[in-house]
Design a protein around this motif. Sequence first.
Motif, PDB file in Angstrom:
ATOM      1  N   PRO A 152      63.556  85.140 -13.288  1.00 31.83           N
ATOM      2  CA  PRO A 152      64.280  86.246 -12.653  1.00 31.83           C
ATOM      3  C   PRO A 152      64.449  86.090 -11.148  1.00 31.83           C
ATOM      4  O   PRO A 152      65.424  86.559 -10.576  1.00 31.83           O
ATOM      5  N   ASN A 153      63.464  85.456 -10.482  1.00 33.07           N
ATOM      6  CA  ASN A 153      63.552  85.330  -9.022  1.00 33.07           C
ATOM      7  C   ASN A 153      64.218  84.029  -8.577  1.00 33.07           C
ATOM      8  O   ASN A 153      64.175  83.671  -7.407  1.00 33.07           O
ATOM      9  N   THR A 154      64.822  83.327  -9.510  1.00 30.13           N
ATOM     10  CA  THR A 154      65.482  82.059  -9.179  1.00 30.13           C
ATOM     11  C   THR A 154      66.955  82.304  -8.877  1.00 30.13           C
ATOM     12  O   THR A 154      67.709  82.749  -9.738  1.00 30.13           O
ATOM     13  N   LEU A 155      67.362  82.038  -7.634  1.00 28.21           N
ATOM     14  CA  LEU A 155      68.750  82.178  -7.237  1.00 28.21           C
ATOM     15  C   LEU A 155      69.225  80.880  -6.587  1.00 28.21           C
ATOM     16  O   LEU A 155      68.509  80.280  -5.778  1.00 28.21           O
ATOM     17  N   ALA A 156      70.404  80.463  -6.958  1.00 28.96           N
ATOM     18  CA  ALA A 156      70.978  79.237  -6.409  1.00 28.96           C
ATOM     19  C   ALA A 156      72.311  79.551  -5.747  1.00 28.96           C
ATOM     20  O   ALA A 156      73.144  80.244  -6.330  1.00 28.96           O
ATOM     21  N   GLU A 157      72.502  79.039  -4.523  1.00 29.97           N
ATOM     22  CA  GLU A 157      73.765  79.256  -3.813  1.00 29.97           C
ATOM     23  C   GLU A 157      74.831  78.317  -4.383  1.00 29.97           C
ATOM     24  O   GLU A 157      74.621  77.102  -4.452  1.00 29.97           O
ATOM     25  N   VAL A 158      75.973  78.878  -4.777  1.00 26.30           N
ATOM     26  CA  VAL A 158      77.026  78.065  -5.401  1.00 26.30           C
ATOM     27  C   VAL A 158      78.310  78.035  -4.563  1.00 26.30           C
ATOM     28  O   VAL A 158      79.269  77.346  -4.930  1.00 26.30           O
ATOM     29  N   GLY A 159      78.325  78.744  -3.463  1.00 25.51           N
ATOM     30  CA  GLY A 159      79.525  78.745  -2.625  1.00 25.51           C
ATOM     31  C   GLY A 159      79.500  79.876  -1.630  1.00 25.51           C
ATOM     32  O   GLY A 159      78.620  80.742  -1.665  1.00 25.51           O
ATOM     33  N   ARG A 160      80.481  79.857  -0.741  1.00 27.51           N
ATOM     34  CA  ARG A 160      80.605  80.927   0.242  1.00 27.51           C
ATOM     35  C   ARG A 160      82.083  81.261   0.420  1.00 27.51           C
ATOM     36  O   ARG A 160      82.912  80.380   0.668  1.00 27.51           O
ATOM     37  N   ILE A 161      82.399  82.531   0.287  1.00 30.73           N
ATOM     38  CA  ILE A 161      83.770  82.985   0.449  1.00 30.73           C
ATOM     39  C   ILE A 161      84.209  82.765   1.900  1.00 30.73           C
ATOM     40  O   ILE A 161      83.484  83.108   2.832  1.00 30.73           O
ATOM     41  N   LYS A 162      85.383  82.190   2.066  1.00 29.25           N
ATOM     42  CA  LYS A 162      85.903  81.974   3.412  1.00 29.25           C
ATOM     43  C   LYS A 162      86.435  83.288   3.961  1.00 29.25           C
ATOM     44  O   LYS A 162      87.354  83.892   3.403  1.00 29.25           O
ATOM     45  N   LEU A 163      85.853  83.734   5.070  1.00 31.36           N
ATOM     46  CA  LEU A 163      86.255  84.965   5.737  1.00 31.36           C
ATOM     47  C   LEU A 163      86.852  84.599   7.088  1.00 31.36           C
ATOM     48  O   LEU A 163      86.291  83.774   7.808  1.00 31.36           O
ATOM     49  N   VAL A 164      87.983  85.203   7.415  1.00 33.06           N
ATOM     50  CA  VAL A 164      88.684  84.848   8.651  1.00 33.06           C
ATOM     51  C   VAL A 164      89.005  86.097   9.451  1.00 33.06           C
ATOM     52  O   VAL A 164      89.024  87.212   8.924  1.00 33.06           O
ATOM     53  N   ALA A 165      89.270  85.881  10.757  1.00 32.53           N
ATOM     54  CA  ALA A 165      89.593  87.005  11.641  1.00 32.53           C
ATOM     55  C   ALA A 165      90.713  86.617  12.592  1.00 32.53           C
ATOM     56  O   ALA A 165      90.523  86.579  13.812  1.00 32.53           O
ATOM     57  N   PRO A 166      91.914  86.327  12.079  1.00 30.23           N
ATOM     58  CA  PRO A 166      93.036  85.991  12.964  1.00 30.23           C
ATOM     59  C   PRO A 166      93.528  87.224  13.711  1.00 30.23           C
ATOM     60  O   PRO A 166      93.305  88.356  13.277  1.00 30.23           O
ATOM     61  N   ALA A 167      94.199  87.014  14.834  1.00 27.14           N
ATOM     62  CA  ALA A 167      94.794  88.137  15.569  1.00 27.14           C
ATOM     63  C   ALA A 167      95.884  88.777  14.720  1.00 27.14           C
ATOM     64  O   ALA A 167      96.644  88.077  14.046  1.00 27.14           O
ATOM     65  N   GLN A 168      95.956  90.095  14.725  1.00 29.82           N
ATOM     66  CA  GLN A 168      96.925  90.804  13.897  1.00 29.82           C
ATOM     67  C   GLN A 168      98.361  90.394  14.203  1.00 29.82           C
ATOM     68  O   GLN A 168      99.196  90.296  13.299  1.00 29.82           O
ATOM     69  N   GLU A 169      98.649  90.126  15.478  1.00 29.87           N
ATOM     70  CA  GLU A 169     100.017  89.760  15.839  1.00 29.87           C
ATOM     71  C   GLU A 169     100.411  88.376  15.320  1.00 29.87           C
ATOM     72  O   GLU A 169     101.600  88.019  15.326  1.00 29.87           O
ATOM     73  N   ASP A 170      99.444  87.606  14.856  1.00 31.29           N
ATOM     74  CA  ASP A 170      99.735  86.269  14.312  1.00 31.29           C
ATOM     75  C   ASP A 170     100.001  86.295  12.813  1.00 31.29           C
ATOM     76  O   ASP A 170     100.312  85.263  12.223  1.00 31.29           O
ATOM     77  N   LEU A 171      99.866  87.471  12.195  1.00 31.11           N
ATOM     78  CA  LEU A 171      99.995  87.565  10.744  1.00 31.11           C
ATOM     79  C   LEU A 171     101.333  88.158  10.334  1.00 31.11           C
ATOM     80  O   LEU A 171     101.863  89.054  10.990  1.00 31.11           O
ATOM     81  N   VAL A 172     101.862  87.642   9.242  1.00 33.07           N
ATOM     82  CA  VAL A 172     103.072  88.197   8.631  1.00 33.07           C
ATOM     83  C   VAL A 172     102.797  88.383   7.143  1.00 33.07           C
ATOM     84  O   VAL A 172     102.054  87.620   6.534  1.00 33.07           O
ATOM     85  N   LYS A 173     103.408  89.411   6.578  1.00 35.96           N
ATOM     86  CA  LYS A 173     103.204  89.712   5.168  1.00 35.96           C
ATOM     87  C   LYS A 173     104.342  89.140   4.342  1.00 35.96           C
ATOM     88  O   LYS A 173     105.515  89.310   4.671  1.00 35.96           O
ATOM     89  N   GLY A 174     103.991  88.453   3.259  1.00 38.66           N
ATOM     90  CA  GLY A 174     104.986  87.874   2.382  1.00 38.66           C
ATOM     91  C   GLY A 174     105.363  88.800   1.249  1.00 38.66           C
ATOM     92  O   GLY A 174     104.758  89.855   1.044  1.00 38.66           O
ATOM     93  N   GLY A 175     106.375  88.391   0.489  1.00 34.14           N
ATOM     94  CA  GLY A 175     106.827  89.198  -0.634  1.00 34.14           C
ATOM     95  C   GLY A 175     105.801  89.313  -1.740  1.00 34.14           C
ATOM     96  O   GLY A 175     105.886  90.215  -2.583  1.00 34.14           O
TER      97      GLY A 175
END
Length: 246
Positions: A153-176
Amino acid sequence: MDGVLFVVGSGAKQLMHAQAVNSHNLANVNTIGFQADLANFRTQVVNGAGHESRAYAVAEDVGARFDKGTIQSTGRPLDVAVNGDGWIAVQAPDGSEAYTRAGNLRININGQLLTGGGHPVLGEAGPIVIPEAEKLEIGQDGTISVRPVGQLPNTLAEVGRIKLVAPAQEDLVKGGDGLLRTRTNAPVPASTEVTLISGALESSNVNSVEAMVDMIGLARQFEMAVTIMQTAKEMDEKTSQLMDLG
């Protein structure tokens, strides 16, 4: 008279566009992590020979609203909400890197971690694949840990890390497709400043009451435009009658 029709006719067309944008927002009021679309209007002068006395209205898509939705606790291990500014990196259908705040994640039959919309979630080395496990946890920094089948029960294995980003809002555009991308379509480096809230989801940032009021207002403006066009037609007909009498 044609000047009136130029302005009002083009304006009515763009009001229909604005109504479509507003209706799309309203339809996504319950979509997790949805960023409301924006539309704006400007006047464009008709260029050409002679005096530039004719103008028409132009609708411009000015991007999306980046204010935050409400964080709602779900208790589901695969649900995550971005805490404050930041985005979850995903793979778009064309293979490019895109960004979303929709954290209703799921695992498909191949073990691939996907968003609710079916977009693969990216990690440090591409799309994340989760091995078969009895338990899964997602940490504040995006780290994914699992307890493999048959382990203690106490065995945990790391399998990955979600990529989190923080670009400037003015650099982002929304697609269809509803995903955000940089204006240059270039990937953004991962940020250690962005964190996640596990067992929670962010709602759409669409204000349903505001969207309904906007819908009524746009409908009334369109009706007014049609009335002005009808009045212009009647005036033109009366002018023609007067000319015939002469």
